[in-house]
Design an enzyme around this catalytic site. Structure first.
Site, PDB file in Angstrom:
ATOM      1  N   CYS A 274       0.801  -1.225   0.000  1.00 48.14           N
ATOM      2  CA  CYS A 274       0.000   0.000   0.000  1.00 48.14           C
ATOM      3  C   CYS A 274       0.834   1.276   0.000  1.00 48.14           C
ATOM      4  O   CYS A 274       0.539   2.214  -0.734  1.00 48.14           O
ATOM      5  CB  CYS A 274      -0.996   0.002   1.150  1.00 48.14           C
ATOM      6  SG  CYS A 274      -0.256   0.073   2.812  1.00 48.14           S
ATOM      7  N   HIS A 332      -2.999   1.626   6.719  1.00 50.17           N
ATOM      8  CA  HIS A 332      -3.194   1.574   5.280  1.00 50.17           C
ATOM      9  C   HIS A 332      -2.893   2.964   4.735  1.00 50.17           C
ATOM     10  O   HIS A 332      -3.203   3.976   5.360  1.00 50.17           O
ATOM     11  CB  HIS A 332      -4.613   1.153   4.923  1.00 50.17           C
ATOM     12  CG  HIS A 332      -4.845   1.056   3.452  1.00 50.17           C
ATOM     13  ND1 HIS A 332      -4.004   0.360   2.614  1.00 50.17           N
ATOM     14  CD2 HIS A 332      -5.813   1.590   2.651  1.00 50.17           C
ATOM     15  CE1 HIS A 332      -4.448   0.455   1.378  1.00 50.17           C
ATOM     16  NE2 HIS A 332      -5.535   1.197   1.376  1.00 50.17           N
ATOM     17  N   ASP A 355      -7.151   5.769  -3.823  1.00 46.75           N
ATOM     18  CA  ASP A 355      -6.419   4.618  -3.304  1.00 46.75           C
ATOM     19  C   ASP A 355      -6.032   3.700  -4.456  1.00 46.75           C
ATOM     20  O   ASP A 355      -6.879   2.999  -5.008  1.00 46.75           O
ATOM     21  CB  ASP A 355      -7.281   3.863  -2.291  1.00 46.75           C
ATOM     22  CG  ASP A 355      -6.489   2.797  -1.546  1.00 46.75           C
ATOM     23  OD1 ASP A 355      -5.332   2.556  -1.920  1.00 46.75           O
ATOM     24  OD2 ASP A 355      -7.037   2.220  -0.591  1.00 46.75           O
TER      25      ASP A 355
END
Length: 683
Positions: A274, A332, A355
């Site tokens: 991530c 995250h 994202d």
């Protein structure tokens, strides 16, 4: 009359780079400018000067097969919505005229062709061809990405280094990262990314037209950073080894990734997780002129069924079980981009969540956003662009369930754990900025918790639970450090006027930041006797030899279960934490007099705090400081000893620059890091 001829075209590169705030791209082979601002072009006419009464100058601007033709006129009011060109009235020389080419503030981003044509009464035409790259312009009020504060423009467009935040909200790890947007080949890779998208391959003309909109650009880039649906930049991997690629934890910047991807013919680079996906996307967006920052959400929920509830299962002895498709990542990382949102209505301009990590499909593609942060705060789950997904990531409830022989014997709800801290790098400073209040209502208890946790002391309570008149508190005595025992305290409170006998089960498991725990690292079991209304403190420790097994981005899941021997009621408290490793120290000689093109010296030092010798490979890098990377073999360093490496470097760019070092240890998967910020002055 003699024909009018264009003898030479000068794009005034130095002056245009300065006026368009694109000096960082000076190494690009093509001039880089920003939309909504005039581009100065100087002509050298052959033969005779330009005659306003009889001659004409035309400019054709081309993007793929799309083009616009505009006549060069004498100064008039400029429209921000269309292409136009005029002679610069200052010191007008009709033999060597200067032209100001005005692009609309909503022009498409891309690499343009520029054709200048001159015609005279005889009808003959001469032409000259040039090229330029056009980016978004956060300095232009009419641009959808305009951001009104200069310090934010410097941070979110020009800054080529930063910090990524990992670990846990109670023990945050600051990870240096080099965005590299001004390094050779990176801008070209970012523009090529737009060219190899499915949208461009399907309909080039429509794609070019849509590139005027940062909403469209950001969503396309979000999909292209991962390679799940296209020829994207990074292949993700969270399990198994990385022998056929690079361990995600070893990347130090975006430049290596983007240039490797472009050089390979757009085959995905292996591997990313991530923070790598987010950091590379930040590079691309800053390069394209869209303000961008990397954001970390601690205790980030991945809600697979959309019910805003995450279920976690434990055995009756405190071992966490893998029984749910839902999960909570200890952290995250995504990005926020700044833009207006006329497509969604008023009040939703500003920061938007995107994202690029492939978790869920959005309209059939692995991407996410742009979801307005303001909409997430208001829980506008009726809105598109994955607002519900982001709402769950920061606001889902957690149900902790104890099971025995397939039966639920205890369930509790935590409404504060998810999204415990949301943060980014502060503007102009090497520390975090707390964004939790931007995502959660001001009146939410979580926002108070977030503020407390961002400044957590070593003795702050981590987890609580209560049942049957017994309360349980679990707290770390101090932040865990590699090579030292993990010290924590279990506090048990009997709130009833009756004695109790309690079974105590403690369990510590190793876990990755985005997975359920794996093997048990340490456990302890015993019996506790409580007098009526008694409070007992039970000090505990995980030996240093065991805590040293937690390396890289791994964490420890610690759980305590109390069982009332009479009623068999159970109470659970749990927490996940990371173990901090040592840091590299970087000392720069004459730190206050670092200037461009002057050789500098620095020393990188590693101090071994572990109980065993370590060795590894030391790498040193710095955008604008070092071309590529420097590598050194560091031989075994005994426990309690230090080793130093002297390096030299010659800065090539001015401004705030990051010199960073990483030591990849030979016998583990761990990497030790350090960085030093430098101000590079002009020579």
């Amino acid at each position: 009359m003699e024909d009018l001829k264009i003898q030479n075209v000068n794009l005034e590169i130095s002056a245009n780079l300065q006026s368009h705030k694109t000096e960082g791209f000076s190494s690009s082979k093509i001039l880089v400018v920003r939309r909504g601002a005039p581009l100065r072009i100087s002509l050298q006419l052959g033969g005779r000067p330009f005659n306003p009464q009889s001659d004409s100058l035309w400019i054709k601007v081309m993007l793929g097969r799309l083009y616009v033709v505009t006549r060069v006129t004498f100064p008039e009011k400029v429209s921000s919505s269309r292409w136009s060109a005029c002679f610069d009235p200052r010191g007008l020389n009709l033999q060597k005229p200067s032209i100001l080419l005005h692009s609309p503030a909503s022009a498409a981003v891309g690499c343009y062709g520029l054709l200048l044509c001159a015609s005279s009464p005889g009808g003959k035409t001469t032409s000259a061809l040039s090229r330029f790259i056009l980016l978004c312009n956060p300095w232009c009020r009419e641009d959808a990405v305009y951001i009104p504060f200069e310090d934010q423009r410097e941070e979110y467009i020009h800054n080529d280094s930063g910090l990524l935040f990992k670990g846990t909200s109670g023990n945050i790890v600051s990870r240096p990262w080099s965005y590299d947007q001004f390094e050779p080949g990176v801008l070209e890779a970012c523009l090529n990314l737009l060219q190899v998208t499915p949208q461009h391959q399907k309909n080039q003309g429509e794609d070019y037209l849509n590139r005027n909109n940062p909403v469209y650009i950001s969503r396309v880039v979000s999909a292209m950073i991962n390679s799940e649906d296209d020829r994207g930049v990074l292949k993700g991997k969270w399990k198994g080894g990385y022998k056929d690629g690079v361990d995600p934890s070893r990347w130090t910047g975006s430049g290596d990734i983007l240039t490797q991807w472009a050089a390979s013919g757009y085959r995905p680079v292996k591997y990313g997780q991530c923070w790598v996906f987010a950091a590379v996307m930040c590079t691309v967006m800053r390069a394209l002129g869209i303000p961008c920052r990397v954001v970390t959400n601690f205790n980030s929920a991945h809600d697979t069924n959309g019910n805003l509830v995450i279920e976690e299962f434990y055995s009756e002895t405190g071992q966490k079980l893998e029984r749910s498709a839902d999960s909570i990542w200890n952290f995250h990382v995504w990005v926020e981009c700044w833009m207006t949102r006329p497509d969604l209505g008023s009040g939703l301009d500003g920061w938007q969540v995107l994202d690029p990590t492939p978790q869920e499909r959005s309209a059939g593609v692995f991407c996410c956003g742009p979801a307005p942060v303001a909409a997430v705060k208001e829980r506008r789950v009726d809105l598109p662009f994955d607002v519900p997904f982001v709402c769950a990531a920061v606001n889902a409830d957690v149900h902790a369930v104890i099971v025995s022989q397939g039966q639920v014997i205890r369930c509790s709800t935590d409404t504060e754990r998810v999204g415990s801290l949301i943060c980014t790098k502060a503007v102009g400073l090497q520390r975090l900025q707390n964004l939790t209040g931007d995502y959660k209502p001001v009146t939410s208890p979580t926002s108070t918790l977030s503020s407390r946790r961002s400044n957590m002391s070593a003795t702050s309570t981590l987890s609580t639970g209560s049942s049957g008149g017994v309360s349980l508190l679990l707290s770390l005595d101090k932040a865990p450090v590699a090579g030292q025992p993990v010290l924590f305290t279990v506090k048990v409170i009997n709130r009833q006027r009756v004695a109790k006998v309690m079974q105590v089960h403690l369990n510590a498991q190793v876990k990755e930041y985005n997975h359920s725990p794996s093997e048990t690292l340490w456990e302890n079991h015993g019996v506790l006797r409580l007098a009526p209304m008694e409070v007992k403190l039970i000090p505990q420790q995980i030996p240093p030899a065991l805590s040293q097994r937690v390396g890289g981005d791994d964490l420890i899941n610690l759980a305590v279960v109390l069982v009332d021997s009479s009623s068999h009621e159970r109470v659970l408290a749990s927490e996940e934490f990371n173990v901090a490793g040592p840091l590299l120290s970087i000392q720069v000689e004459d730190e206050d007099s670092v200037v461009r093109h002057k050789k500098q010296e620095a020393t990188v030092t590693f101090s071994n705090t572990w109980a065993h010798p370590v060795s590894g490979m030391l790498s040193v890098a710095g955008a604008g400081l070092i071309q590529g990377k420097l590598h050194f073999r560091m031989l075994a360093v005994r426990p309690g000893s230090s080793a130093s490496q002297r390096i030299t470097f010659t800065p090539s760019k001015v401004g705030q620059k990051m010199l960073q070092a990483s030591l990849l240890l030979s016998d583990t998967n761990s990497t030790i890091r350090g960085f030093q910020m430098l101000h590079v002055g002009a020579a």
